[in-house]
Motif scaffolding. Structure first.
Motif, mmCIF file in Angstrom:
data_model
loop_
_atom_site.group_PDB
_atom_site.id
_atom_site.type_symbol
_atom_site.label_atom_id
_atom_site.label_comp_id
_atom_site.label_asym_id
_atom_site.label_seq_id
_atom_site.Cartn_x
_atom_site.Cartn_y
_atom_site.Cartn_z
ATOM 1 N N LYS A 16 0.824 -1.218 0.000
ATOM 2 C CA LYS A 16 0.000 0.000 0.000
ATOM 3 C C LYS A 16 0.855 1.263 0.000
ATOM 4 O O LYS A 16 0.335 2.364 0.099
ATOM 5 C CB LYS A 16 -0.918 0.005 1.225
ATOM 6 N N ASN B 116 -14.786 -6.581 0.623
ATOM 7 C CA ASN B 116 -14.093 -5.305 0.781
ATOM 8 C C ASN B 116 -13.220 -5.024 -0.433
ATOM 9 O O ASN B 116 -12.877 -5.928 -1.197
ATOM 10 C CB ASN B 116 -13.306 -5.251 2.094
ATOM 11 N N ALA B 117 -12.874 -3.772 -0.581
ATOM 12 C CA ALA B 117 -12.150 -3.316 -1.774
ATOM 13 C C ALA B 117 -10.774 -3.955 -1.907
ATOM 14 O O ALA B 117 -10.342 -4.258 -3.018
ATOM 15 C CB ALA B 117 -12.034 -1.793 -1.756
ATOM 16 N N GLU B 118 -10.081 -4.167 -0.791
ATOM 17 C CA GLU B 118 -8.751 -4.751 -0.896
ATOM 18 C C GLU B 118 -8.820 -6.160 -1.474
ATOM 19 O O GLU B 118 -8.016 -6.541 -2.323
ATOM 20 C CB GLU B 118 -8.053 -4.782 0.468
ATOM 21 N N TYR B 119 -9.781 -6.939 -1.014
ATOM 22 C CA TYR B 119 -9.901 -8.318 -1.488
ATOM 23 C C TYR B 119 -10.319 -8.366 -2.960
ATOM 24 O O TYR B 119 -9.814 -9.183 -3.723
ATOM 25 C CB TYR B 119 -10.886 -9.107 -0.622
ATOM 26 N N THR B 120 -11.221 -7.499 -3.356
ATOM 27 C CA THR B 120 -11.723 -7.545 -4.731
ATOM 28 C C THR B 120 -10.827 -6.809 -5.724
ATOM 29 O O THR B 120 -10.998 -6.970 -6.932
ATOM 30 C CB THR B 120 -13.153 -6.968 -4.816
ATOM 31 N N ASN B 121 -9.862 -6.042 -5.241
ATOM 32 C CA ASN B 121 -8.959 -5.302 -6.120
ATOM 33 C C ASN B 121 -8.033 -6.265 -6.848
ATOM 34 O O ASN B 121 -7.308 -7.045 -6.224
ATOM 35 C CB ASN B 121 -8.142 -4.297 -5.304
ATOM 36 N N ILE B 122 -8.036 -6.196 -8.152
ATOM 37 C CA ILE B 122 -7.205 -7.089 -8.968
ATOM 38 C C ILE B 122 -5.716 -6.899 -8.690
ATOM 39 O O ILE B 122 -4.908 -7.799 -8.894
ATOM 40 C CB ILE B 122 -7.531 -6.917 -10.467
ATOM 41 N N LYS B 123 -5.319 -5.728 -8.185
ATOM 42 C CA LYS B 123 -3.906 -5.436 -7.920
ATOM 43 C C LYS B 123 -3.424 -5.967 -6.572
ATOM 44 O O LYS B 123 -2.231 -5.971 -6.305
ATOM 45 C CB LYS B 123 -3.658 -3.934 -7.993
ATOM 46 N N THR B 124 -4.338 -6.396 -5.718
ATOM 47 C CA THR B 124 -3.933 -6.946 -4.427
ATOM 48 C C THR B 124 -3.205 -8.265 -4.660
ATOM 49 O O THR B 124 -3.734 -9.147 -5.340
ATOM 50 C CB THR B 124 -5.153 -7.167 -3.511
ATOM 51 N N LYS C 64 -4.526 -11.985 -0.602
ATOM 52 C CA LYS C 64 -5.882 -12.533 -0.774
ATOM 53 C C LYS C 64 -6.000 -13.897 -0.090
ATOM 54 O O LYS C 64 -7.002 -14.172 0.563
ATOM 55 C CB LYS C 64 -6.234 -12.627 -2.255
#
Length: 140
Positions: A32, A113-121, A126
């Protein structure tokens, strides 16, 4: 193993967190962009040893999660890891559902949540989140 050389034997919960956080001797930017050091320590925890940082996060976990100490060690490790990362402590709805005993709903909410669904995470993060979600679900 570097942490054990510096701080002595790790408890099973400390070992779980250390395995996922890794260890660095200098400062670095996490995924991050947050300045991080040691065993994934950020902010006010950077000046502490890893074990001190874990103890401080455990106090936070105890204040956020009713009956935290009644859970099996494997579940506590994952809950504390989520608080340590900030992903669980940053999810008040998940915490509310856990404290209401609605574990199945809490496990689903945690991954909503956004972190889990963010393709860049990164996949490793994950997987860590999925592991926590599964641990919560196992309480149902």
């Amino acid at each position: 193993r570097e942490l054990e050389k510096l701080e002595g034997e790790l408890s099973p919960i400390e070992e779980y967190i250390a395995r996922h956080e890794g260890y660095a001797t200098g400062d670095y930017k996490d995924t991050k962009g947050i300045t991080t050091s040691g065993g994934g320590q950020t902010g006010k925890y950077q000046g502490m040893t890893f074990k001190e940082a874990v103890r401080e996060h455990e106090k936070l976990a105890e204040s956020l999660i009713d009956n935290y100490h009644s859970y099996p060690t494997s579940v506590k490790a994952r809950l504390l890891s989520g608080v340590y990362r900030g992903s669980l402590s940053g999810s008040p709805k998940t915490l509310r559902l856990i404290n209401q005993g609605q574990y199945e709903e809490a496990s689903k909410e945690f991954l909503n949540n956004a972190e889990y669904t963010n393709i860049k995470t990164p996949a490793s993060i994950k997987r860590r989140m999925e592991d926590l979600s599964s641990a919560i679900y196992s309480l149902s």
